[in-house]
Design a protein around this motif. Structure first.
Motif, PDB file in Angstrom:
ATOM      1  N   THR A   1      -4.031  13.350  -1.016  1.00  0.00           N
ATOM      2  CA  THR A   1      -4.055  14.788  -0.726  1.00  0.00           C
ATOM      3  C   THR A   1      -3.075  15.493  -1.656  1.00  0.00           C
ATOM      4  O   THR A   1      -2.085  14.912  -2.076  1.00  0.00           O
ATOM      5  CB  THR A   1      -3.709  15.081   0.748  1.00  0.00           C
ATOM      6  N   ASN A   2      -3.358  16.734  -1.970  1.00  0.00           N
ATOM      7  CA  ASN A   2      -2.466  17.530  -2.825  1.00  0.00           C
ATOM      8  C   ASN A   2      -1.765  18.624  -2.035  1.00  0.00           C
ATOM      9  O   ASN A   2      -1.188  19.527  -2.604  1.00  0.00           O
ATOM     10  CB  ASN A   2      -3.264  18.154  -3.974  1.00  0.00           C
ATOM     11  N   LYS A   3      -1.800  18.564  -0.709  1.00  0.00           N
ATOM     12  CA  LYS A   3      -1.166  19.595   0.115  1.00  0.00           C
ATOM     13  C   LYS A   3       0.349  19.440   0.055  1.00  0.00           C
ATOM     14  O   LYS A   3       0.866  18.320   0.032  1.00  0.00           O
ATOM     15  CB  LYS A   3      -1.661  19.486   1.564  1.00  0.00           C
ATOM     16  N   PRO A   4       1.087  20.534   0.080  1.00  0.00           N
ATOM     17  CA  PRO A   4       2.544  20.457  -0.035  1.00  0.00           C
ATOM     18  C   PRO A   4       3.235  19.905   1.206  1.00  0.00           C
ATOM     19  O   PRO A   4       4.338  19.409   1.120  1.00  0.00           O
ATOM     20  CB  PRO A   4       2.961  21.903  -0.299  1.00  0.00           C
ATOM     21  N   ASN A   5       2.636  19.978   2.368  1.00  0.00           N
ATOM     22  CA  ASN A   5       3.269  19.527   3.609  1.00  0.00           C
ATOM     23  C   ASN A   5       2.913  18.075   3.925  1.00  0.00           C
ATOM     24  O   ASN A   5       2.537  17.744   5.034  1.00  0.00           O
ATOM     25  CB  ASN A   5       2.840  20.420   4.781  1.00  0.00           C
ATOM     26  N   THR A   6       3.006  17.202   2.959  1.00  0.00           N
ATOM     27  CA  THR A   6       2.707  15.790   3.202  1.00  0.00           C
ATOM     28  C   THR A   6       3.928  14.932   2.877  1.00  0.00           C
ATOM     29  O   THR A   6       4.770  15.311   2.075  1.00  0.00           O
ATOM     30  CB  THR A   6       1.540  15.303   2.327  1.00  0.00           C
ATOM     31  N   GLN A   7       4.003  13.825   3.549  1.00  0.00           N
ATOM     32  CA  GLN A   7       5.049  12.841   3.265  1.00  0.00           C
ATOM     33  C   GLN A   7       4.356  11.574   2.769  1.00  0.00           C
ATOM     34  O   GLN A   7       3.324  11.179   3.298  1.00  0.00           O
ATOM     35  CB  GLN A   7       5.858  12.527   4.517  1.00  0.00           C
ATOM     36  N   THR A   8       4.936  10.954   1.765  1.00  0.00           N
ATOM     37  CA  THR A   8       4.357   9.754   1.174  1.00  0.00           C
ATOM     38  C   THR A   8       5.276   8.577   1.434  1.00  0.00           C
ATOM     39  O   THR A   8       6.492   8.696   1.344  1.00  0.00           O
ATOM     40  CB  THR A   8       4.172   9.930  -0.345  1.00  0.00           C
ATOM     41  N   GLY A   9       4.683   7.459   1.755  1.00  0.00           N
ATOM     42  CA  GLY A   9       5.464   6.246   1.995  1.00  0.00           C
ATOM     43  C   GLY A   9       4.798   5.038   1.355  1.00  0.00           C
ATOM     44  O   GLY A   9       3.589   4.998   1.169  1.00  0.00           O
ATOM     45  N   VAL A  10       5.617   4.101   1.022  1.00  0.00           N
ATOM     46  CA  VAL A  10       5.141   2.845   0.449  1.00  0.00           C
ATOM     47  C   VAL A  10       5.479   1.745   1.446  1.00  0.00           C
ATOM     48  O   VAL A  10       6.555   1.756   2.043  1.00  0.00           O
ATOM     49  CB  VAL A  10       5.834   2.571  -0.906  1.00  0.00           C
TER      50      VAL A  10
ATOM     51  N   GLY B   1       0.802  -1.211   0.000  1.00  0.00           N
ATOM     52  CA  GLY B   1       0.000   0.000   0.000  1.00  0.00           C
ATOM     53  C   GLY B   1       0.836   1.263   0.000  1.00  0.00           C
ATOM     54  O   GLY B   1       2.059   1.224   0.078  1.00  0.00           O
ATOM     55  N   ILE B   2       0.159   2.399  -0.090  1.00  0.00           N
ATOM     56  CA  ILE B   2       0.782   3.732  -0.059  1.00  0.00           C
ATOM     57  C   ILE B   2       0.101   4.531   1.034  1.00  0.00           C
ATOM     58  O   ILE B   2      -1.118   4.519   1.162  1.00  0.00           O
ATOM     59  CB  ILE B   2       0.608   4.460  -1.408  1.00  0.00           C
ATOM     60  N   VAL B   3       0.905   5.268   1.831  1.00  0.00           N
ATOM     61  CA  VAL B   3       0.376   6.082   2.924  1.00  0.00           C
ATOM     62  C   VAL B   3       0.935   7.489   2.774  1.00  0.00           C
ATOM     63  O   VAL B   3       2.112   7.676   2.464  1.00  0.00           O
ATOM     64  CB  VAL B   3       0.784   5.501   4.300  1.00  0.00           C
ATOM     65  N   ARG B   4       0.092   8.475   3.018  1.00  0.00           N
ATOM     66  CA  ARG B   4       0.540   9.870   3.041  1.00  0.00           C
ATOM     67  C   ARG B   4       0.263  10.443   4.425  1.00  0.00           C
ATOM     68  O   ARG B   4      -0.807  10.254   4.978  1.00  0.00           O
ATOM     69  CB  ARG B   4      -0.208  10.687   1.994  1.00  0.00           C
TER      70      ARG B   4
END
Length: 105
Positions: A24-33, A10-13
């Motif tokens: 989400t399209n917010k700039p202050n997010t981190q994405t992880g797989v 999965g993918i988590v933000r």
């Protein structure tokens, strides 16, 4: 556990405030797989062999069909025998062909 290996991906933000979101399209997010593999260490539980059950059911239905066909043939033979008996009784009741019809004047 059912004894089978499972794989989950999965993918988590994550946002700056610590909350998680899926998209989400917010700039202050981190994405992880992530990926997770679960391998059971216990032995698999015994299972019912469905193919054997299926074959047994087919055999039972074939036997049932043969019995129905035999029963239908018996009923047809009974009908034919009764028809022959009726025809025989009718012949016994009818007069023989030795009489001649003569017109009355």
């Amino acid at each position: 556990m059912d004894g089978s290996t499972k794989i989950e991906t999965g993918i988590v933000r994550t946002q700056q405030d610590g909350s998680t979101t899926i998209a989400t399209n917010k700039p202050n997010t981190q994405t992880g797989v992530y990926a997770r593999i679960v391998i059971p260490i216990d032995k698999p539980k015994s299972r019912i062999d469905c193919t054997e059950l299926y074959q047994l059911e087919l055999q039972r239905r074939r036997i049932e069909l043969q019995e129905l066909i035999a029963d239908a043939k018996d009923r047809e033979a009974d009908r034919e025998l009764k028809a022959q008996e009726r025809a025989q009784r009718k012949r016994e009741i009818e007069p023989s062909g030795g009489f001649e019809m003569v017109p009355l004047n």
